[in-house]
Design a protein around this motif. Structure first.
Motif, PDB file in Angstrom:
ATOM      1  N   GLU A   1       0.822  -1.211   0.000  1.00 33.59           N
ATOM      2  CA  GLU A   1       0.000   0.000   0.000  1.00 33.59           C
ATOM      3  C   GLU A   1       0.858   1.263   0.000  1.00 33.59           C
ATOM      4  N   GLY A   2       2.128   1.141   0.442  1.00 33.50           N
ATOM      5  CA  GLY A   2       3.021   2.302   0.427  1.00 33.50           C
ATOM      6  C   GLY A   2       3.486   2.745   1.803  1.00 33.50           C
ATOM      7  N   TYR A   3       3.074   2.038   2.871  1.00 35.11           N
ATOM      8  CA  TYR A   3       3.521   2.403   4.218  1.00 35.11           C
ATOM      9  C   TYR A   3       4.969   1.960   4.433  1.00 35.11           C
ATOM     10  N   ARG A   4       5.697   2.768   5.159  1.00 34.29           N
ATOM     11  CA  ARG A   4       7.100   2.441   5.447  1.00 34.29           C
ATOM     12  C   ARG A   4       7.366   2.300   6.945  1.00 34.29           C
ATOM     13  N   LYS A   5       6.624   3.022   7.760  1.00 35.95           N
ATOM     14  CA  LYS A   5       6.804   2.937   9.215  1.00 35.95           C
ATOM     15  C   LYS A   5       5.791   1.933   9.766  1.00 35.95           C
ATOM     16  N   ILE A   6       6.244   0.688   9.883  1.00 38.52           N
ATOM     17  CA  ILE A   6       5.348  -0.406  10.281  1.00 38.52           C
ATOM     18  C   ILE A   6       5.905  -1.045  11.548  1.00 38.52           C
ATOM     19  N   ASP A   7       5.120  -1.020  12.623  1.00 36.32           N
ATOM     20  CA  ASP A   7       5.502  -1.682  13.876  1.00 36.32           C
ATOM     21  C   ASP A   7       4.620  -2.904  14.076  1.00 36.32           C
ATOM     22  N   CYS A   8       5.164  -3.906  14.727  1.00 36.39           N
ATOM     23  CA  CYS A   8       4.451  -5.174  14.913  1.00 36.39           C
ATOM     24  C   CYS A   8       4.308  -5.475  16.401  1.00 36.39           C
ATOM     25  N   TYR A   9       3.110  -5.941  16.765  1.00 36.60           N
ATOM     26  CA  TYR A   9       2.832  -6.265  18.168  1.00 36.60           C
ATOM     27  C   TYR A   9       2.182  -7.646  18.267  1.00 36.60           C
ATOM     28  N   GLY A  10       2.691  -8.436  19.196  1.00 35.38           N
ATOM     29  CA  GLY A  10       2.033  -9.683  19.582  1.00 35.38           C
ATOM     30  C   GLY A  10       1.390  -9.477  20.942  1.00 35.38           C
ATOM     31  N   VAL A  11       0.071  -9.776  21.041  1.00 37.16           N
ATOM     32  CA  VAL A  11      -0.648  -9.568  22.301  1.00 37.16           C
ATOM     33  C   VAL A  11      -1.284 -10.892  22.721  1.00 37.16           C
ATOM     34  N   ALA A  12      -0.972 -11.317  23.927  1.00 36.82           N
ATOM     35  CA  ALA A  12      -1.539 -12.562  24.466  1.00 36.82           C
ATOM     36  C   ALA A  12      -2.434 -12.231  25.654  1.00 36.82           C
ATOM     37  N   PHE A  13      -3.571 -12.938  25.737  1.00 29.23           N
ATOM     38  CA  PHE A  13      -4.542 -12.712  26.803  1.00 29.23           C
ATOM     39  C   PHE A  13      -4.776 -13.998  27.596  1.00 29.23           C
ATOM     40  N   TYR A  14      -4.954 -13.816  28.876  1.00 22.68           N
ATOM     41  CA  TYR A  14      -5.489 -14.892  29.723  1.00 22.68           C
ATOM     42  C   TYR A  14      -6.392 -14.245  30.766  1.00 22.68           C
ATOM     43  N   ARG A  15      -7.689 -14.486  30.631  1.00 22.44           N
ATOM     44  CA  ARG A  15      -8.700 -13.901  31.520  1.00 22.44           C
ATOM     45  C   ARG A  15      -8.497 -12.374  31.622  1.00 22.44           C
ATOM     46  N   LYS A  16      -8.157 -11.842  32.800  1.00 24.59           N
ATOM     47  CA  LYS A  16      -8.060 -10.390  32.947  1.00 24.59           C
ATOM     48  C   LYS A  16      -6.629  -9.873  32.783  1.00 24.59           C
ATOM     49  N   ASP A  17      -5.747 -10.689  32.277  1.00 27.14           N
ATOM     50  CA  ASP A  17      -4.353 -10.279  32.117  1.00 27.14           C
ATOM     51  C   ASP A  17      -3.944 -10.375  30.657  1.00 27.14           C
ATOM     52  N   CYS A  18      -2.979  -9.543  30.283  1.00 24.87           N
ATOM     53  CA  CYS A  18      -2.436  -9.633  28.935  1.00 24.87           C
ATOM     54  C   CYS A  18      -0.940  -9.348  28.976  1.00 24.87           C
ATOM     55  N   GLU A  19      -0.249  -9.706  27.905  1.00 27.88           N
ATOM     56  CA  GLU A  19       1.172  -9.421  27.741  1.00 27.88           C
ATOM     57  C   GLU A  19       1.371  -8.938  26.313  1.00 27.88           C
ATOM     58  N   VAL A  20       2.285  -7.984  26.125  1.00 25.63           N
ATOM     59  CA  VAL A  20       2.515  -7.385  24.818  1.00 25.63           C
ATOM     60  C   VAL A  20       3.993  -7.519  24.462  1.00 25.63           C
ATOM     61  N   SER A  21       4.261  -7.973  23.243  1.00 22.08           N
ATOM     62  CA  SER A  21       5.625  -7.993  22.704  1.00 22.08           C
ATOM     63  C   SER A  21       5.660  -7.125  21.470  1.00 22.08           C
ATOM     64  N   VAL A  22       6.751  -6.385  21.292  1.00 17.47           N
ATOM     65  CA  VAL A  22       6.853  -5.438  20.188  1.00 17.47           C
ATOM     66  C   VAL A  22       8.034  -5.796  19.295  1.00 17.47           C
ATOM     67  N   GLY A  23       7.838  -5.658  17.973  1.00 17.72           N
ATOM     68  CA  GLY A  23       8.897  -5.893  17.012  1.00 17.72           C
ATOM     69  C   GLY A  23       9.421  -4.593  16.456  1.00 17.72           C
ATOM     70  N   GLY A  24      10.546  -4.630  15.753  1.00 19.15           N
ATOM     71  CA  GLY A  24      11.171  -3.435  15.217  1.00 19.15           C
ATOM     72  C   GLY A  24      10.444  -2.895  14.003  1.00 19.15           C
ATOM     73  N   ASP A  25      10.778  -1.650  13.641  1.00 16.17           N
ATOM     74  CA  ASP A  25      10.194  -1.020  12.454  1.00 16.17           C
ATOM     75  C   ASP A  25      10.612  -1.795  11.209  1.00 16.17           C
ATOM     76  N   SER A  26       9.713  -1.856  10.258  1.00 15.10           N
ATOM     77  CA  SER A  26      10.045  -2.381   8.934  1.00 15.10           C
ATOM     78  C   SER A  26      10.083  -1.189   7.995  1.00 15.10           C
ATOM     79  N   LEU A  27      11.219  -0.860   7.480  1.00 16.47           N
ATOM     80  CA  LEU A  27      11.375   0.359   6.676  1.00 16.47           C
ATOM     81  C   LEU A  27      11.593   0.004   5.209  1.00 16.47           C
TER      82      LEU A  27
END
Length: 565
Positions: free
Chosen positions: A539-565
């Motif tokens: 589509e033409g985007y260059r600043k792309i960040d990636c996130y993995g989000v895991a849930f268990y009941r009322k808790d979550c955890e987030v992991s972040v990846g680097g920019d894809s340029l």
């Protein structure tokens, strides 16, 4: 030609003469005569056959004073079960005056309008019996008062005592006592509670009932229907002969709703037996007394669809016919404990509640268990078992079936959407832009703590939750790929400008809390392994960040990846 399914048909004569399919409930008449209750209040959920049963009683007992018409009414019952019960019962046919009053139309926004609806219903019933004016046995004063009621010129006190006066006039004119049938007596009360004029409506209904049912020598017996067993002290003042038959009673238990044998017979008649498992999962689950009961409205509606297409999908038909204000009220006012209890119910667990025999709408929020009782009597919960402890009756209650669970879910989703629209999620987007996974986790956890989850469809719930939160920003567009079923990432979030930021988010649901961090990393790895960023790059985007989000009941955890340029 198969008999037509009676979708919305509540008139017994129409149902029988126009050859609709009828589930024979006429032994209700026998049990009513056997138990000899003088004033009988039947509480059942909406659309469980109360109005049709009262119509049946009217055609069975009413003396029309027309020989041919009475004969036609008797013919309606030929080949039905009551005709096999014996002469002691059939001799009661067409023998009494019957006053039939429905209160279901009194759902106006102010008391004056609701009162006028009730007043008009009373006037209509007086018009149905205006033959008494020709009998010559009423006094001139009685005739004048009767005419005033019909003309709408009578005062408040006259209408609040109108049923007793009508019984008196009928007895004077015919020598027969009167059977009073009152349908949906609590509709005006429920409406008044949510509209803010509850006490005014209580005062009128109390006067109407007290005069007609307490010391009425012209009364044979009365049958009243509604959803809730509202307190004697507020409505049925001094009625020591009131017999309340709720969903917990073993008497009359099979006369409202369809038993499994009746459902199987219907499905066999329409040759759709192959869909019985779905029918049971969606519309069974109620326990009245010791009798397993299906929701009759939903059974008929599903059969109607199945008869056209045996592969038709089930739907929550009941949601559009029953007021869901109580569910909305429950969720809006729910504290942390109540939200946890709702989640347990949605997960298929039971909730132990003490039965309160007599409560009012004003009591809903006085004690936590009062609202659960309201949900029980209105069909949003059902009894699984009961026990006796410390001189009180307790129930293990549960959500009856998939249809009702869908109503909870839809109501919760609507509440969550409305709640999220009031929130400011700029801090969440700042955290995403700053690649601050810890801050994202804390904001999402805070939102989870304040919401209501349904874990048996966890992936869809968490996906919808996250999409709802992210959709509140005016600076980003959220695309939910899960809903399109195209096998791409769960969520894409992108700026309208190609020079702006964009994000890929993949959601995982963990089996336990210890797996959260690992599953968030797996979600992030999936983005990389399947090259989910490719669509945004194209589509033409260059600043792309990636996130993995895991849930268990009322808790979550987030992991972040680097920019894809």
């Amino acid at each position: 030609m198969k008999k037509a399914l009676p979708v919305g048909v509540e008139n017994f004569e129409k149902l029988m003469t126009e050859k609709y399919y009828y589930v024979d409930k006429t032994l209700f008449i026998k049990e009513l005569l056997d138990l000899k209750g003088e004033v009988n209040l039947f509480t059942r959920p909406r659309r469980f056959g109360k109005t049709l049963n009262l119509s049946m009683l009217r055609y069975f007992f009413a003396d029309t004073r027309d020989t041919e018409k009475n004969a036609r009414h008797k013919e309606l019952f030929q080949n039905l079960k009551i005709m096999e019960a014996g002469e002691a019962y059939t001799a009661q046919m067409c023998k009494y005056n019957v006053v039939n009053l429905t209160l279901k139309s009194a759902k106006q926004p102010v008391f004056a309008s609701a009162y006028n609806k009730l007043k008009n219903a009373i006037i209509e019933e007086f018009q149905n019996h205006r033959f008494v004016l020709e009998s010559g046995k009423l006094t001139a004063e009685d005739k004048r008062k009767f005419q005033q009621v019909i003309s709408g010129e009578a005062g408040y006190d006259d209408y609040s005592e109108a049923l007793k006066f009508l019984c008196k006039c009928l007895f004077l004119a015919t020598g027969e006592k009167t059977i009073i049938l009152i349908d949906e007596y609590d509709v005006p009360l429920e409406n008044a509670y949510f509209r803010g004029f509850y006490q005014e409506m209580v005062d009128f209904i109390r006067s109407l009932f007290e005069s007609a049912l307490k010391t009425n020598d012209c009364l044979q017996f009365a049958v009243i229907t509604g959803c809730l067993r509202v307190s004697k002290e507020s409505i049925f003042t001094g009625l020591n002969h009131l017999n309340i038959i709720s969903i917990l009673d073993r008497k009359y238990s099979e006369h409202f709703g369809f038993t499994e044998a009746e459902v199987r017979q219907m499905m066999s008649y329409y040759h759709v037996e192959s869909r019985f498992t779905t029918m049971k999962e969606w519309y069974d689950g109620y326990l009245f007394g010791d009798t397993e009961v299906y929701n009759p409205w939903s059974v008929i509606k599903f059969l109607y669809d199945l008869y056209s297409d045996v592969n038709a999908f089930p739907r929550p038909y009941w949601i559009n016919t029953s007021s869901n204000d109580i569910i909305k009220d429950l969720i809006v006012h729910a504290d942390r404990e109540t939200k946890m209890q709702i989640e347990r119910l949605l997960f298929g667990e039971n909730l132990d509640i003490q039965v309160h025999e007599e409560i009012t709408y004003d009591d809903i929020h006085d004690e936590g268990e009062n609202l659960w009782n309201f949900l029980l009597f209105t069909g949003y919960l059902t009894k699984e078992s009961e026990y006796f402890k410390e001189s009180a009756v307790f129930l293990r209650a549960k959500i009856p079936n998939t249809e009702v669970k869908t109503i909870y879910r839809d109501t919760i989703r609507n509440w969550m959407r409305a709640k999220m629209k009031k929130e400011d999620f700029r801090d969440l987007y700042r955290a995403m832009e700053d690649k601050n996974a810890e801050k994202m986790r804390d904001i999402l956890n805070g939102q989870l703590f304040g919401t209501i989850s349904f874990y048996d469809s966890a992936e869809n719930f968490y996906h919808g939750f996250l999409a709802g939160v992210l959709s509140q920003s005016e600076d980003y567009i959220v695309k939910s790929n899960r809903e399109s079923g195209n096998g791409r990432s769960d969520l894409m979030v992108k700026s309208p400008s190609l020079r702006g930021r964009s994000f890929i988010i993949e959601v995982k649901v963990s089996d336990n809390i210890d797996s959260l961090e690992e599953d968030a990393k797996k979600a992030l790895q999936q983005i990389e392994d399947r090259d989910y960023v490719q669509e945004l790059r194209q589509e033409g985007y260059r600043k792309i960040d990636c996130y993995g989000v895991a849930f268990y009941r009322k808790d979550c955890e987030v992991s972040v990846g680097g920019d894809s340029l």
